[in-house]
Design a protein around this motif. Sequence first.
Motif, PDB file in Angstrom:
ATOM      1  N   CYS A 246       0.830  -1.204   0.000  1.00  0.00           N
ATOM      2  CA  CYS A 246       0.000   0.000   0.000  1.00  0.00           C
ATOM      3  C   CYS A 246       0.865   1.254   0.000  1.00  0.00           C
ATOM      4  CB  CYS A 246      -0.929  -0.027   1.209  1.00  0.00           C
ATOM      5  SG  CYS A 246      -1.904   1.465   1.422  1.00  0.00           S
ATOM      6  N   ALA A 249       2.687   1.971  -3.151  1.00  0.00           N
ATOM      7  CA  ALA A 249       1.827   2.643  -4.132  1.00  0.00           C
ATOM      8  C   ALA A 249       1.855   4.157  -3.929  1.00  0.00           C
ATOM      9  CB  ALA A 249       0.395   2.123  -4.007  1.00  0.00           C
ATOM     10  N   ALA A 329      -5.329  -3.311   0.756  1.00  0.00           N
ATOM     11  CA  ALA A 329      -5.206  -3.827  -0.611  1.00  0.00           C
ATOM     12  C   ALA A 329      -5.998  -2.969  -1.590  1.00  0.00           C
ATOM     13  CB  ALA A 329      -5.684  -5.280  -0.659  1.00  0.00           C
ATOM     14  N   ALA A 330      -7.216  -2.587  -1.197  1.00  0.00           N
ATOM     15  CA  ALA A 330      -8.030  -1.737  -2.070  1.00  0.00           C
ATOM     16  C   ALA A 330      -7.357  -0.389  -2.289  1.00  0.00           C
ATOM     17  CB  ALA A 330      -9.421  -1.547  -1.455  1.00  0.00           C
ATOM     18  N   VAL A 333      -4.460  -0.795  -4.761  1.00  0.00           N
ATOM     19  CA  VAL A 333      -4.898  -0.945  -6.156  1.00  0.00           C
ATOM     20  C   VAL A 333      -5.291   0.404  -6.749  1.00  0.00           C
ATOM     21  CG1 VAL A 333      -6.704  -1.917  -7.629  1.00  0.00           C
ATOM     22  CG2 VAL A 333      -5.607  -3.344  -5.896  1.00  0.00           C
ATOM     23  N   THR A 336      -2.146   2.745  -7.084  1.00  0.00           N
ATOM     24  CA  THR A 336      -1.253   2.263  -8.143  1.00  0.00           C
ATOM     25  C   THR A 336      -1.828   2.578  -9.521  1.00  0.00           C
ATOM     26  OG1 THR A 336      -0.434   0.474  -6.726  1.00  0.00           O
ATOM     27  CG2 THR A 336      -0.103   0.232  -9.101  1.00  0.00           C
ATOM     28  N   ALA A 337      -3.134   2.395  -9.689  1.00  0.00           N
ATOM     29  CA  ALA A 337      -3.778   2.728 -10.966  1.00  0.00           C
ATOM     30  C   ALA A 337      -3.652   4.221 -11.266  1.00  0.00           C
ATOM     31  CB  ALA A 337      -5.240   2.311 -10.936  1.00  0.00           C
TER      32      ALA A 337
END
Length: 348
Positions: A246, A249, A329-330, A333, A336-337
């Motif tokens: 996390c 990211a 985790a969410a 993601v 990172t996107a």
Amino acid sequence: MLSLAIIRGFVRDRASVFFAIVFPLMFLVLFGGLLGNQTQSKVDMIQVGDVSFIDQMPKDARAAFEQTFEITRSDDLADAIAQVKKGDADVAVEMQGDTLLAHYTQTDQVKAAVTQGVLQAFVDGTNVALSGKPPTYRLDAVQVEDDSLKTIQYVTPGLLGWAVAMSASFGAAATLNGWRNSKLLRRLQLSPVPTGTLVGARVAVTVGIALTQLAIFLGLGAAFFGLRLTGAWMASIPLLVVGTLCFMAIGLLSGAVAKTTEGAVNMANFIVLPMSFLSGSFFPLDVTPQWLQNLAHVLPLFWLNNGMLDVMVRGEPATAVLLPMAVLAAFAVVVTALAAKLFRWETT
């Protein structure tokens, strides 16, 4: 003239102005929000069953008592103690004969001391009001955690979370921006080495550093400071891994946006350092206003700290890390996107 030239250079350097003036002012606002104009928050109390001590309080004392404590009622002592141990309540009280038994948590030692002191004052006041008789009530305070637990148990998870967040975000930010500015990233892209291998290597190194930090923190804490972990503390390992991803990211986002390596590291610092204060890394969130406690729930470091505290200190089962892992985790993601969308191969 030389001094004037230096001043002009300083004013024109936006990064210098930001970190010399704006960044410190941000902390003034932060601590002002945390501590300024703050009234004492109520103590969350669970009243288990009938408590005659409260019922026999004089009217004025009862009013003051209800202004001090936020009281909820329960008939399940085990559930009430579990809530105190988890941090959802500050104290659970029950009557055993003429003894007011207060079950408190040592997670926040300052609030624990205040709670016991205030309860003792109300007990003494009620006994005085019932004059002409021997003291009717007495207070017995019982810690819900193991008596052998020390402050280091509660300090370790927060400091470890902060250390992992700093190293993961700084490392990713510096690596991405440094490789881009040195054109190494372009060369690696054109090399026969698969992109997945490059990403995997960077992730493996960062996760390895985080696990090393975990081993050092726990090793030194146990060897020199009396650290003794309770509960399913091994569950903190997968939680720490997801937390590392996390904050990697966040570092990638900083590296993608900033134009220089120094700027990328400073941007990561700008994000992570205030977050550490708002997520309970250095002091309990109970001392902050309610709106800041609510804000903490949207910060990933809060979930990392709280999850580790659950399995390292509070004696929660391994399943207690599932929700924090899902949130982290969410977050990883999504960030990172966003970093991938903003990333440019060449600095402009």
